[in-house]
Design a protein around this motif. Structure first.
Motif, PDB file in Angstrom:
ATOM      1  N   ALA A 102       0.871  -1.017   0.445  1.00  0.00           N
ATOM      2  CA  ALA A 102      -0.345   0.243   0.207  1.00  0.00           C
ATOM      3  C   ALA A 102       1.201   0.956   0.121  1.00  0.00           C
ATOM      4  O   ALA A 102       0.800   1.967  -0.973  1.00  0.00           O
ATOM      5  CB  ALA A 102      -1.062  -0.154   0.834  1.00  0.00           C
ATOM      6  N   GLU A 103       1.996   1.314   0.589  1.00  0.00           N
ATOM      7  CA  GLU A 103       2.859   1.996   1.183  1.00  0.00           C
ATOM      8  C   GLU A 103       3.292   2.632  -0.616  1.00  0.00           C
ATOM      9  O   GLU A 103       3.766   3.640  -0.997  1.00  0.00           O
ATOM     10  CB  GLU A 103       4.354   2.265   2.374  1.00  0.00           C
ATOM     11  CG  GLU A 103       3.580   2.064   3.417  1.00  0.00           C
ATOM     12  CD  GLU A 103       4.798   2.619   3.788  1.00  0.00           C
ATOM     13  OE1 GLU A 103       5.682   1.920   3.964  1.00  0.00           O
ATOM     14  OE2 GLU A 103       4.343   2.458   5.352  1.00  0.00           O
ATOM     15  N   ARG A 104       4.074   1.946  -1.028  1.00  0.00           N
ATOM     16  CA  ARG A 104       4.570   1.778  -2.436  1.00  0.00           C
ATOM     17  C   ARG A 104       3.691   2.319  -3.475  1.00  0.00           C
ATOM     18  O   ARG A 104       4.075   3.457  -4.896  1.00  0.00           O
ATOM     19  CB  ARG A 104       5.147   0.441  -3.055  1.00  0.00           C
ATOM     20  CG  ARG A 104       6.223   0.326  -2.725  1.00  0.00           C
ATOM     21  CD  ARG A 104       6.847  -0.938  -3.995  1.00  0.00           C
ATOM     22  NE  ARG A 104       6.231  -2.228  -3.503  1.00  0.00           N
ATOM     23  CZ  ARG A 104       6.340  -3.772  -2.486  1.00  0.00           C
ATOM     24  NH1 ARG A 104       7.178  -3.007  -1.115  1.00  0.00           N
ATOM     25  NH2 ARG A 104       5.224  -4.419  -2.665  1.00  0.00           N
ATOM     26  N   MET A 105       2.001   1.985  -3.409  1.00  0.00           N
ATOM     27  CA  MET A 105       1.357   1.931  -4.135  1.00  0.00           C
ATOM     28  C   MET A 105       0.926   4.018  -4.486  1.00  0.00           C
ATOM     29  O   MET A 105       0.716   4.560  -5.238  1.00  0.00           O
ATOM     30  CB  MET A 105      -0.167   1.526  -4.273  1.00  0.00           C
ATOM     31  CG  MET A 105      -1.298   2.240  -5.386  1.00  0.00           C
ATOM     32  SD  MET A 105      -2.024   1.010  -5.180  1.00  0.00           S
ATOM     33  CE  MET A 105      -1.256  -0.993  -5.480  1.00  0.00           C
ATOM     34  N   PHE A 106       0.879   4.047  -3.034  1.00  0.00           N
ATOM     35  CA  PHE A 106       0.599   5.695  -2.710  1.00  0.00           C
ATOM     36  C   PHE A 106       1.785   6.385  -2.792  1.00  0.00           C
ATOM     37  O   PHE A 106       1.380   7.598  -2.918  1.00  0.00           O
ATOM     38  CB  PHE A 106       0.775   5.958  -1.039  1.00  0.00           C
ATOM     39  CG  PHE A 106      -1.119   5.180  -0.469  1.00  0.00           C
ATOM     40  CD1 PHE A 106      -1.825   6.771   0.168  1.00  0.00           C
ATOM     41  CD2 PHE A 106      -1.624   4.407  -0.723  1.00  0.00           C
ATOM     42  CE1 PHE A 106      -3.019   6.360   0.205  1.00  0.00           C
ATOM     43  CE2 PHE A 106      -2.826   4.136  -0.437  1.00  0.00           C
ATOM     44  CZ  PHE A 106      -3.943   4.918   0.109  1.00  0.00           C
ATOM     45  N   GLN A 107       3.223   6.203  -2.721  1.00  0.00           N
ATOM     46  CA  GLN A 107       4.217   7.007  -3.021  1.00  0.00           C
ATOM     47  C   GLN A 107       4.330   7.161  -4.380  1.00  0.00           C
ATOM     48  O   GLN A 107       4.842   8.795  -5.119  1.00  0.00           O
ATOM     49  CB  GLN A 107       5.321   6.429  -2.260  1.00  0.00           C
ATOM     50  CG  GLN A 107       5.153   6.743  -1.184  1.00  0.00           C
ATOM     51  CD  GLN A 107       5.926   5.485  -0.486  1.00  0.00           C
ATOM     52  OE1 GLN A 107       6.687   4.772  -1.397  1.00  0.00           O
ATOM     53  NE2 GLN A 107       7.066   5.693   1.461  1.00  0.00           N
ATOM     54  N   LYS A 108       3.935   5.999  -4.805  1.00  0.00           N
ATOM     55  CA  LYS A 108       3.874   6.342  -6.134  1.00  0.00           C
ATOM     56  C   LYS A 108       2.483   6.720  -7.323  1.00  0.00           C
ATOM     57  O   LYS A 108       2.919   7.811  -8.234  1.00  0.00           O
ATOM     58  CB  LYS A 108       3.717   4.747  -7.250  1.00  0.00           C
ATOM     59  CG  LYS A 108       3.967   4.770  -8.794  1.00  0.00           C
ATOM     60  CD  LYS A 108       4.397   3.267  -9.390  1.00  0.00           C
ATOM     61  CE  LYS A 108       4.266   3.233 -11.186  1.00  0.00           C
ATOM     62  NZ  LYS A 108       4.667   1.731 -10.848  1.00  0.00           N
ATOM     63  N   ARG A 109       1.488   7.093  -6.970  1.00  0.00           N
ATOM     64  CA  ARG A 109       0.302   6.911  -7.477  1.00  0.00           C
ATOM     65  C   ARG A 109      -0.416   8.574  -6.849  1.00  0.00           C
ATOM     66  O   ARG A 109      -1.010   8.890  -7.182  1.00  0.00           O
ATOM     67  CB  ARG A 109      -1.182   6.103  -7.759  1.00  0.00           C
ATOM     68  CG  ARG A 109      -0.986   4.546  -8.346  1.00  0.00           C
ATOM     69  CD  ARG A 109       0.356   4.812  -9.353  1.00  0.00           C
ATOM     70  NE  ARG A 109       0.147   4.415 -10.012  1.00  0.00           N
ATOM     71  CZ  ARG A 109       0.533   3.378 -11.877  1.00  0.00           C
ATOM     72  NH1 ARG A 109       0.378   4.608 -12.446  1.00  0.00           N
ATOM     73  NH2 ARG A 109       1.267   2.673 -11.764  1.00  0.00           N
ATOM     74  N   GLY A 110       0.124   8.807  -5.301  1.00  0.00           N
ATOM     75  CA  GLY A 110      -0.082   9.920  -5.125  1.00  0.00           C
ATOM     76  C   GLY A 110      -2.670  10.246  -4.827  1.00  0.00           C
ATOM     77  O   GLY A 110      -2.482   8.659  -4.499  1.00  0.00           O
ATOM     78  N   GLY A 128      -6.739   6.055   4.232  1.00  0.00           N
ATOM     79  CA  GLY A 128      -6.978   7.454   5.072  1.00  0.00           C
ATOM     80  C   GLY A 128      -5.634   6.961   6.639  1.00  0.00           C
ATOM     81  O   GLY A 128      -4.832   8.712   6.615  1.00  0.00           O
ATOM     82  N   PRO A 129      -5.634   6.146   7.258  1.00  0.00           N
ATOM     83  CA  PRO A 129      -4.943   6.505   8.438  1.00  0.00           C
ATOM     84  C   PRO A 129      -2.635   5.993   7.403  1.00  0.00           C
ATOM     85  O   PRO A 129      -2.667   7.094   7.540  1.00  0.00           O
ATOM     86  CB  PRO A 129      -4.483   4.822   9.148  1.00  0.00           C
ATOM     87  CG  PRO A 129      -6.563   4.734   8.744  1.00  0.00           C
ATOM     88  CD  PRO A 129      -6.208   5.346   7.188  1.00  0.00           C
ATOM     89  N   LEU A 130      -2.824   5.888   6.348  1.00  0.00           N
ATOM     90  CA  LEU A 130      -1.843   5.667   5.564  1.00  0.00           C
ATOM     91  C   LEU A 130      -1.181   6.952   4.426  1.00  0.00           C
ATOM     92  O   LEU A 130      -0.167   7.368   4.905  1.00  0.00           O
ATOM     93  CB  LEU A 130      -1.778   4.452   4.472  1.00  0.00           C
ATOM     94  CG  LEU A 130      -0.638   3.964   3.616  1.00  0.00           C
ATOM     95  CD1 LEU A 130       0.608   3.462   4.725  1.00  0.00           C
ATOM     96  CD2 LEU A 130      -1.206   3.107   2.255  1.00  0.00           C
ATOM     97  N   ALA A 131      -2.279   7.731   3.955  1.00  0.00           N
ATOM     98  CA  ALA A 131      -2.604   8.823   3.883  1.00  0.00           C
ATOM     99  C   ALA A 131      -2.135   9.907   4.790  1.00  0.00           C
ATOM    100  O   ALA A 131      -0.819  10.616   4.664  1.00  0.00           O
ATOM    101  CB  ALA A 131      -3.208   9.564   3.614  1.00  0.00           C
ATOM    102  N   GLY A 132      -2.571   9.540   6.266  1.00  0.00           N
ATOM    103  CA  GLY A 132      -1.616  10.626   7.411  1.00  0.00           C
ATOM    104  C   GLY A 132      -1.040  10.237   7.655  1.00  0.00           C
ATOM    105  O   GLY A 132       0.433  10.840   8.011  1.00  0.00           O
ATOM    106  N   SER A 133      -0.033   8.881   7.018  1.00  0.00           N
ATOM    107  CA  SER A 133       1.235   8.649   8.610  1.00  0.00           C
ATOM    108  C   SER A 133       2.011   9.111   7.251  1.00  0.00           C
ATOM    109  O   SER A 133       3.533   8.711   7.211  1.00  0.00           O
ATOM    110  CB  SER A 133       1.546   6.605   7.971  1.00  0.00           C
ATOM    111  OG  SER A 133       0.978   6.473   7.364  1.00  0.00           O
ATOM    112  N   MET A 136       1.021  13.284   3.543  1.00  0.00           N
ATOM    113  CA  MET A 136       0.433  14.007   2.320  1.00  0.00           C
ATOM    114  C   MET A 136      -0.306  15.037   2.410  1.00  0.00           C
ATOM    115  O   MET A 136      -1.223  14.900   3.635  1.00  0.00           O
ATOM    116  CB  MET A 136      -1.225  12.424   1.431  1.00  0.00           C
ATOM    117  CG  MET A 136      -1.600  12.897   0.282  1.00  0.00           C
ATOM    118  SD  MET A 136      -2.912  11.783  -0.270  1.00  0.00           S
ATOM    119  CE  MET A 136      -1.606  11.154  -0.940  1.00  0.00           C
ATOM    120  N   HIS A 137      -0.157  15.720   1.815  1.00  0.00           N
ATOM    121  CA  HIS A 137      -1.111  17.076   1.484  1.00  0.00           C
ATOM    122  C   HIS A 137      -2.810  16.506   1.917  1.00  0.00           C
ATOM    123  O   HIS A 137      -3.628  16.055   0.910  1.00  0.00           O
ATOM    124  CB  HIS A 137      -0.851  18.049   0.669  1.00  0.00           C
ATOM    125  CG  HIS A 137      -1.146  19.505   0.982  1.00  0.00           C
ATOM    126  ND1 HIS A 137      -0.555  20.378   2.039  1.00  0.00           N
ATOM    127  CD2 HIS A 137      -1.821  20.454   0.195  1.00  0.00           C
ATOM    128  CE1 HIS A 137      -1.090  21.243   1.405  1.00  0.00           C
ATOM    129  NE2 HIS A 137      -1.381  21.344   0.524  1.00  0.00           N
TER     130      HIS A 137
END
Length: 215
Positions: A102-110, A128-133, A136-137
């Motif tokens: 999930a972290e890799r996806m969030f860092q790549k796709r935003g 939600g929790p991952l974007a906060g950790s 993310m703006h």
């Protein structure tokens, strides 16, 4: 008892609130069957005059947006410690491999990860929790979160509701067609039996006359 039967037994206002509450709690990071409850409620609304699909979709959308926002705050405050604790408590949902992917996806796709994460069971819980950790703006997160919640909750409700209506109409049409076929078969069988009986009855006097001649 299935979720659909359970929902049918409670008042409509309670169904709306329950859908919104379950979706909200799932979105803030607790593994609950939010999608199953939403689908069951929408399907029930297609055959239950007391349930309004607009309220179901509206409350589910609100629950998704609010829940993800709360989850964002929790992730911003708790960070890695939160996921370490969740991994021990819910290894099927928050295991190290789930978090890493999930972290890799969030860092790549935003923002796109937040938006499309709403349609994937594990990411729906983690978004939600991952974007906060990951810091993310928040305005970017909120836009993606709101759009994803509207499309997911509103689209799922509309799709399942109209599929249920069409299926119900099709089943009713099938029942009438089956009744028509049964009536036709019944009439044909009756006609055939009458013809056979009418052919059999005239033969009886001829048989009786032959017996008299022999006697």
């Amino acid at each position: 008892m299935s979720i659909e039967h359970w929902l049918e037994a409670i008042p409509p206002i309670s169904v709306y609130l329950l859908v919104g509450l379950v979706v909200m709690i799932e979105s803030l990071g607790v593994p609950l069957p939010g999608e199953i409850v939403l689908v069951s409620a929408a399907l029930l609304a297609s055959s239950h005059a007391g349930l309004n699909p607009l309220w179901i979709g509206g409350l589910a959308t609100a629950g998704a947006i609010i829940g993800d926002s709360i989850g964002y705050i929790i992730g911003r405050k708790g960070g890695k410690r939160l996921f370490a604790w969740a991994g021990r408590k819910f290894p099927k949902h928050f295991g190290p491999s789930h978090i890493a992917n999930a972290e890799r996806m969030f860092q790549k796709r935003g923002m796109w990860a937040v938006f499309f994460g709403r349609f994937v069971a594990v990411l729906r819980i983690l978004a939600g929790p991952l974007a906060g950790s990951l810091n993310m703006h928040y305005p970017r997160f909120f836009i993606a979160n709101a759009l994803g919640g509207i499309v997911w909750a509103g689209g799922t409700t509309a799709l399942i509701y109209y599929l249920g209506v069409v299926a119900d109409q099709w089943l009713k049409g099938f029942q009438w067609a089956a009744l028509g076929v049964a009536l036709v078969i019944g009439v044909v069988v009756t006609i055939v039996l009458k013809k056979r009986m009418s052919r059999a009855h005239p033969e009886e006097p001829e048989t009786a006359e032959k017996n008299d001649v022999v006697a």
